[in-house]
Design a protein around this motif. Structure first.
Motif, PDB file in Angstrom:
ATOM      1  N   ALA A  64      41.499  24.638  46.148  1.00 17.45           N
ATOM      2  CA  ALA A  64      40.513  25.469  45.455  1.00 17.45           C
ATOM      3  C   ALA A  64      40.341  25.211  43.967  1.00 17.45           C
ATOM      4  O   ALA A  64      39.409  25.737  43.356  1.00 17.45           O
ATOM      5  CB  ALA A  64      40.876  26.943  45.666  1.00 17.45           C
ATOM      6  N   LYS A  65      41.194  24.403  43.352  1.00 14.99           N
ATOM      7  CA  LYS A  65      41.180  24.279  41.892  1.00 14.99           C
ATOM      8  C   LYS A  65      39.819  23.861  41.320  1.00 14.99           C
ATOM      9  O   LYS A  65      39.440  24.297  40.233  1.00 14.99           O
ATOM     10  CB  LYS A  65      42.263  23.308  41.419  1.00 14.99           C
ATOM     11  N   ASP A  66      39.074  23.060  42.034  1.00  8.94           N
ATOM     12  CA  ASP A  66      37.750  22.627  41.564  1.00  8.94           C
ATOM     13  C   ASP A  66      36.623  23.152  42.447  1.00  8.94           C
ATOM     14  O   ASP A  66      35.503  22.633  42.416  1.00  8.94           O
ATOM     15  CB  ASP A  66      37.681  21.093  41.514  1.00  8.94           C
ATOM     16  N   PHE A  67      36.913  24.179  43.217  1.00 11.00           N
ATOM     17  CA  PHE A  67      35.965  24.658  44.225  1.00 11.00           C
ATOM     18  C   PHE A  67      34.628  25.062  43.620  1.00 11.00           C
ATOM     19  O   PHE A  67      33.560  24.763  44.164  1.00 11.00           O
ATOM     20  CB  PHE A  67      36.565  25.846  44.985  1.00 11.00           C
ATOM     21  N   PHE A  68      34.650  25.765  42.494  1.00 10.46           N
ATOM     22  CA  PHE A  68      33.416  26.255  41.874  1.00 10.46           C
ATOM     23  C   PHE A  68      32.971  25.418  40.677  1.00 10.46           C
ATOM     24  O   PHE A  68      32.196  25.888  39.838  1.00 10.46           O
ATOM     25  CB  PHE A  68      33.593  27.713  41.440  1.00 10.46           C
ATOM     26  N   SER A  69      33.445  24.193  40.593  1.00  6.23           N
ATOM     27  CA  SER A  69      33.045  23.327  39.490  1.00  6.23           C
ATOM     28  C   SER A  69      31.582  22.910  39.649  1.00  6.23           C
ATOM     29  O   SER A  69      31.006  23.002  40.735  1.00  6.23           O
ATOM     30  CB  SER A  69      33.931  22.078  39.441  1.00  6.23           C
ATOM     31  N   LYS A  70      30.990  22.452  38.562  1.00  6.96           N
ATOM     32  CA  LYS A  70      29.577  22.034  38.596  1.00  6.96           C
ATOM     33  C   LYS A  70      29.344  20.892  39.570  1.00  6.96           C
ATOM     34  O   LYS A  70      28.275  20.769  40.159  1.00  6.96           O
ATOM     35  CB  LYS A  70      29.129  21.621  37.194  1.00  6.96           C
ATOM     36  N   ASP A  71      30.345  20.047  39.713  1.00 10.68           N
ATOM     37  CA  ASP A  71      30.212  18.879  40.589  1.00 10.68           C
ATOM     38  C   ASP A  71      30.745  19.136  41.998  1.00 10.68           C
ATOM     39  O   ASP A  71      30.758  18.240  42.830  1.00 10.68           O
ATOM     40  CB  ASP A  71      30.963  17.682  39.985  1.00 10.68           C
ATOM     41  N   VAL A 142      35.401  36.631  46.508  1.00 10.00           N
ATOM     42  CA  VAL A 142      35.463  35.242  46.032  1.00 10.00           C
ATOM     43  C   VAL A 142      36.509  34.458  46.823  1.00 10.00           C
ATOM     44  O   VAL A 142      36.284  33.317  47.222  1.00 10.00           O
ATOM     45  CB  VAL A 142      35.793  35.201  44.518  1.00 10.00           C
ATOM     46  N   LEU A 143      37.651  35.088  47.066  1.00  7.81           N
ATOM     47  CA  LEU A 143      38.691  34.459  47.882  1.00  7.81           C
ATOM     48  C   LEU A 143      38.152  34.145  49.272  1.00  7.81           C
ATOM     49  O   LEU A 143      38.408  33.075  49.835  1.00  7.81           O
ATOM     50  CB  LEU A 143      39.899  35.391  47.991  1.00  7.81           C
ATOM     51  N   GLY A 144      37.363  35.066  49.821  1.00  9.85           N
ATOM     52  CA  GLY A 144      36.781  34.874  51.150  1.00  9.85           C
ATOM     53  C   GLY A 144      35.821  33.702  51.211  1.00  9.85           C
ATOM     54  O   GLY A 144      35.744  32.994  52.222  1.00  9.85           O
ATOM     55  N   ILE A 145      35.071  33.487  50.134  1.00 10.86           N
ATOM     56  CA  ILE A 145      34.131  32.362  50.071  1.00 10.86           C
ATOM     57  C   ILE A 145      34.896  31.037  50.185  1.00 10.86           C
ATOM     58  O   ILE A 145      34.488  30.118  50.901  1.00 10.86           O
ATOM     59  CB  ILE A 145      33.326  32.400  48.755  1.00 10.86           C
ATOM     60  N   ILE A 146      36.003  30.959  49.480  1.00 13.01           N
ATOM     61  CA  ILE A 146      36.816  29.738  49.487  1.00 13.01           C
ATOM     62  C   ILE A 146      37.443  29.514  50.860  1.00 13.01           C
ATOM     63  O   ILE A 146      37.396  28.405  51.415  1.00 13.01           O
ATOM     64  CB  ILE A 146      37.921  29.824  48.417  1.00 13.01           C
ATOM     65  N   LEU A 147      38.020  30.558  51.425  1.00  9.20           N
ATOM     66  CA  LEU A 147      38.692  30.420  52.716  1.00  9.20           C
ATOM     67  C   LEU A 147      37.699  30.173  53.853  1.00  9.20           C
ATOM     68  O   LEU A 147      38.034  29.525  54.850  1.00  9.20           O
ATOM     69  CB  LEU A 147      39.535  31.659  53.003  1.00  9.20           C
ATOM     70  N   LYS A 148      36.487  30.673  53.703  1.00 10.93           N
ATOM     71  CA  LYS A 148      35.450  30.408  54.710  1.00 10.93           C
ATOM     72  C   LYS A 148      35.162  28.915  54.773  1.00 10.93           C
ATOM     73  O   LYS A 148      35.004  28.337  55.853  1.00 10.93           O
ATOM     74  CB  LYS A 148      34.172  31.179  54.357  1.00 10.93           C
ATOM     75  N   GLN A 149      35.097  28.271  53.604  1.00 13.57           N
ATOM     76  CA  GLN A 149      34.852  26.835  53.569  1.00 13.57           C
ATOM     77  C   GLN A 149      36.057  26.062  54.100  1.00 13.57           C
ATOM     78  O   GLN A 149      35.910  25.012  54.723  1.00 13.57           O
ATOM     79  CB  GLN A 149      34.547  26.381  52.138  1.00 13.57           C
ATOM     80  N   ALA A 150      37.257  26.610  53.870  1.00 11.38           N
ATOM     81  CA  ALA A 150      38.461  25.961  54.388  1.00 11.38           C
ATOM     82  C   ALA A 150      38.443  25.937  55.917  1.00 11.38           C
ATOM     83  O   ALA A 150      38.946  25.001  56.542  1.00 11.38           O
ATOM     84  CB  ALA A 150      39.709  26.691  53.887  1.00 11.38           C
ATOM     85  N   VAL A 151      37.843  26.966  56.519  1.00 12.43           N
ATOM     86  CA  VAL A 151      37.679  27.000  57.981  1.00 12.43           C
ATOM     87  C   VAL A 151      36.720  25.894  58.414  1.00 12.43           C
ATOM     88  O   VAL A 151      36.993  25.148  59.369  1.00 12.43           O
ATOM     89  CB  VAL A 151      37.142  28.371  58.447  1.00 12.43           C
TER      90      VAL A 151
END
Length: 200
Positions: A64-71, A142-151
């Motif tokens: 998740a460290k760069d999950f919401f980065s511009k790139d 926000v945590l859910g958004i990240i974990l949803k993508q991990a799924v």
């Protein structure tokens, strides 16, 4: 030089995903972040040569460290495909991730993040900080958004946030009129009564 790789590519929406099997025989998928198949192949080959495919024990920080980065794929997908995210929204999400989520969940493996652990963390935050219920609910989202993508990426079987209800926000009870307002109305009422009596 081309390598014989044990992976395949598939397209989901606008992006190409790399599918492969881990050391335990489980098939996983990871987004390359590329819209071109040729570029996706190059990314996947680089992953293969650098053992990036060995990520079944990946920690929350690593993922998740760069999950919401511009790139990052999330921001590109939200803008190009869905057209639903602005730079200000991205910045807010990234701040919540860096300030509240990574410090606590960073060293924890993705597969070890459970609904119970999230609830325990949430309760601890509410009891030991002055953070509002609405703020904590938002951070969990926000945590859910990240974990949803991990799924979607095949790293975990389900999103633990999905089965957690938000903490109910207590609405502040407010009297119809304050004591001071009642006093003013009584004075005004008395004055109006005196005027009425004089007219009579």
């Amino acid at each position: 030089m081309r390598y014989k790789m044990n992976f395949s590519l598939m397209k989901r929406g606008k992006y190409w995903y790399c599918r492969f099997y881990d050391s335990q025989g489980k098939r996983l998928a990871k987004s390359t972040g590329q819209t071109s198949k040729a570029k996706a192949i190059l990314v996947a080959e680089d992953w293969y040569k650098n053992d990036v495919f060995i990520f079944t024990e990946q920690t929350f920080y690593q993922y998740a460290k760069d999950f919401f980065s511009k790139d990052g794929v999330w921001f590109k997908d939200a803008n190009i495909v869905k057209n639903t995210s602005s730079e200000s929204t991205r910045t807010i999400y990234e701040t919540r991730l860096n300030v509240h989520l990574l410090p606590y969940w960073g060293k924890i493996k993705l597969k070890e993040i459970t609904p119970t652990k999230i609830k325990e963390w949430r309760l601890n935050v509410l009891m030991k900080t002055d953070m509002s219920i609405s703020s904590v609910n938002f951070i969990v989202t926000v945590l859910g958004i990240i974990l949803k993508q991990a799924v979607v990426d095949g790293l975990i079987g389900n999103n633990p946030v999905k089965v957690i209800s938000k903490v109910k926000e207590e609405k502040e009870k407010k009297d119809a009129f304050s004591l001071e307002e009642i006093k003013k109305m009584l004075i005004l009422s008395k004055e109006q009564k005196d005027i009425y009596l004089r007219i009579l």
